[in-house]
Design an enzyme around this catalytic site. Structure first.
Site, PDB file in Angstrom:
ATOM      1  N   GLU A   1      10.949  25.247  24.568  1.00 37.10           N
ATOM      2  CA  GLU A   1      12.110  25.723  23.812  1.00 37.10           C
ATOM      3  C   GLU A   1      13.349  25.548  24.680  1.00 37.10           C
ATOM      4  O   GLU A   1      13.360  25.922  25.849  1.00 37.10           O
ATOM      5  CB  GLU A   1      11.967  27.200  23.420  1.00 37.10           C
ATOM      6  CG  GLU A   1      11.051  27.424  22.252  1.00 37.10           C
ATOM      7  CD  GLU A   1      11.208  28.795  21.605  1.00 37.10           C
ATOM      8  OE1 GLU A   1      12.178  29.526  21.907  1.00 37.10           O
ATOM      9  OE2 GLU A   1      10.346  29.131  20.783  1.00 37.10           O
TER      10      GLU A   1
ATOM     11  N   HIS B   1      18.774  27.997  20.259  1.00 35.99           N
ATOM     12  CA  HIS B   1      17.490  27.692  20.878  1.00 35.99           C
ATOM     13  C   HIS B   1      16.678  26.857  19.902  1.00 35.99           C
ATOM     14  O   HIS B   1      17.052  26.710  18.738  1.00 35.99           O
ATOM     15  CB  HIS B   1      16.751  28.951  21.352  1.00 35.99           C
ATOM     16  CG  HIS B   1      16.118  29.763  20.287  1.00 35.99           C
ATOM     17  ND1 HIS B   1      16.817  30.638  19.487  1.00 35.99           N
ATOM     18  CD2 HIS B   1      14.819  29.844  19.884  1.00 35.99           C
ATOM     19  CE1 HIS B   1      15.987  31.235  18.659  1.00 35.99           C
ATOM     20  NE2 HIS B   1      14.769  30.760  18.858  1.00 35.99           N
TER      21      HIS B   1
ATOM     22  N   HIS C   1      12.876  25.622  18.179  1.00 36.75           N
ATOM     23  CA  HIS C   1      11.490  25.889  17.826  1.00 36.75           C
ATOM     24  C   HIS C   1      10.843  24.512  17.654  1.00 36.75           C
ATOM     25  O   HIS C   1      10.785  23.989  16.541  1.00 36.75           O
ATOM     26  CB  HIS C   1      11.394  26.674  16.518  1.00 36.75           C
ATOM     27  CG  HIS C   1      11.796  28.106  16.608  1.00 36.75           C
ATOM     28  ND1 HIS C   1      11.872  28.916  15.489  1.00 36.75           N
ATOM     29  CD2 HIS C   1      12.125  28.894  17.654  1.00 36.75           C
ATOM     30  CE1 HIS C   1      12.231  30.133  15.854  1.00 36.75           C
ATOM     31  NE2 HIS C   1      12.405  30.148  17.171  1.00 36.75           N
TER      32      HIS C   1
ATOM     33  N   ASP D   1      12.757  36.738  17.983  1.00 36.02           N
ATOM     34  CA  ASP D   1      14.176  36.368  17.923  1.00 36.02           C
ATOM     35  C   ASP D   1      14.995  37.514  17.328  1.00 36.02           C
ATOM     36  O   ASP D   1      16.064  37.851  17.839  1.00 36.02           O
ATOM     37  CB  ASP D   1      14.381  35.111  17.074  1.00 36.02           C
ATOM     38  CG  ASP D   1      13.755  33.869  17.672  1.00 36.02           C
ATOM     39  OD1 ASP D   1      13.556  33.813  18.903  1.00 36.02           O
ATOM     40  OD2 ASP D   1      13.474  32.936  16.884  1.00 36.02           O
TER      41      ASP D   1
END
Length: 124
Positions: free
Chosen positions: A12, A66, A68, A79
């Site tokens: 990630e 970020h 995934h 999150d």
């Protein structure tokens, strides 16, 4: 951002987006201290340096991003639980059939609201 998340996959990726008054943005990648394909935690030293840079430039945090790499395309329970900046847009990059895509969310008091984002190609 897309180049950063692509380069760091299958881990990630994460980072900050700073700006002010629609005059452009500064994307600041930060190392994922967990080096995990399913979780991220910004390296604390790099995060502090990023905050200092944002302040020095007279900007403010407008988004936190970020990735995934293996999905999902929406915020995970982790999150949501770790969303400490209610004024920021949370950008989640995810793998799709045509490469990387991105969705934006506001996360306030454990409530998630998707917002429309417009993506533009960057030409250096």
């Amino acid at each position: 951002m897309q180049a950063d998340v692509s380069r760091r996959a299958p881990e990630e990726a994460c980072g900050l987006v700073a700006g002010r008054d629609n005059t452009g943005v500064e994307v600041i990648p930060v190392t994922n201290a967990l080096h995990s394909p399913v979780r991220y935690r910004m390296d604390p030293n790099e995060q502090l340096e990023a905050f200092n840079r944002i302040e020095e430039l007279g900007l403010e945090i407008v988004a936190i991003y970020h990735s995934h790499p293996s999905g999902p395309s929406y915020p995970s329970p982790t999150d949501v639980g770790e969303a400490f900046y209610p004024e920021a847009v949370y950008l989640i990059w995810f793998g799709s059939t045509h490469g990387w895509d991105c969705r934006g969310f506001l996360i306030r008091e454990a409530e998630v609201e998707e917002i429309r984002i417009e993506k533009e190609a960057y030409e250096p």
